[in-house]
Design an enzyme around this catalytic site. Structure first.
Site, PDB file in Angstrom:
ATOM      1  N   ASP A  61       0.851  -1.191   0.000  1.00  0.00           N
ATOM      2  CA  ASP A  61       0.000   0.000   0.000  1.00  0.00           C
ATOM      3  C   ASP A  61       0.884   1.236   0.000  1.00  0.00           C
ATOM      4  OD1 ASP A  61      -2.407  -1.475   0.150  1.00  0.00           O
ATOM      5  OD2 ASP A  61      -2.176  -1.677   2.311  1.00  0.00           O
ATOM      6  N   ASP A  83      -7.168  -1.235  -4.480  1.00  0.00           N
ATOM      7  CA  ASP A  83      -8.229  -0.870  -3.533  1.00  0.00           C
ATOM      8  C   ASP A  83      -9.139   0.200  -4.119  1.00  0.00           C
ATOM      9  OD1 ASP A  83      -7.116  -2.621  -1.664  1.00  0.00           O
ATOM     10  OD2 ASP A  83      -5.828  -1.061  -0.820  1.00  0.00           O
TER      11      ASP A  83
END
Length: 218
Positions: free
Chosen positions: A151, A185
């Site tokens: 991430d 995401d």
């Protein structure tokens, strides 16, 4: 929308997602950060659990972190097959463009994170105090199915202490938006959001005309 166009959309999202992750993994140490704006930063973190960093092992002591990771990755693999079947079915049945685009986004995002979970553990070495390398001598930081999701997108739009009058959280230091996420995401969230906001267009109801035959003169 054709299967070819949906496939192109999926491939483009996958490329952007994986290129961004590989770049971050091979140019940042874990925790490394670049400030773009006050409200937007590139922050390298790794997530080996579910959404928001949660883990199955957080909910029960009967499952170890490693077993929970395998269960989660296996569930994702099963889920991606189901999403793929849904996409193909929607295209064959000539579903709405919004529906097909939304499913394509969800499929691409899910597949992007699956690639991390399944393969990153054997492709890269760890990023603790160092910049990871691809296919390092001695092997990666873990085994197949034990990779961590990369991430990097962080939007700390507001930081400060909440007013005392707010129930439960009053007076506590709070950051909006705290989670760190990735392109995959974003694709999943966008796809789900499209299905919610444009629900009627994504799932249009068929209007059937019912003909009633009556005897002459009635």
């Amino acid at each position: 929308m054709s299967l070819k166009k949906a496939s192109i959309l999926i491939i483009v999202i996958l490329l952007i997602d994986q290129i961004s992750k590989i770049y971050i993994k091979t140019h940042f140490e874990l925790g490394g950060e670049v400030k773009i704006f006050n409200w937007f930063r590139i922050l390298f973190v790794e997530n080996d659990g579910m959404a928001w960093g949660a883990k199955l092992s957080d909910f029960t002591s009967m499952i170890t972190d490693r077993k929970a990771k395998v269960i989660l990755t296996s569930f994702r693999l099963v889920a991606i097959v189901g999403i793929g079947y849904w996409l193909v079915s929607a295209i064959k049945s000539k579903g709405s463009k919004i529906l097909i685009v939304a499913i394509s986004l969800i499929f691409a995002g899910a597949l992007g994170n699956i690639i991390d979970s399944v393969f990153y553990g054997i492709i890269f070495n760890d990023s603790y105090g160092q910049i990871a390398t691809v296919f390092p001598e001695g092997g990666g930081y873990d085994s197949l199915l034990h990779g961590k999701v990369v991430d990097m997108l962080h939007f700390p739009i507001w930081k400060g202490y909440l007013p005392e009058w707010i129930p439960w959280y009053g007076g506590k230091y709070f950051t909006f938006f705290e989670p760190v996420f990735n392109i995959a995401d974003v694709a999943i969230s966008t796809g789900v959001g499209m299905l919610i906001v444009f629900n009627r267009k994504a799932f249009p109801k068929e209007h059937k005309v019912v003909k009633i035959d009556t005897p002459l003169g009635e």
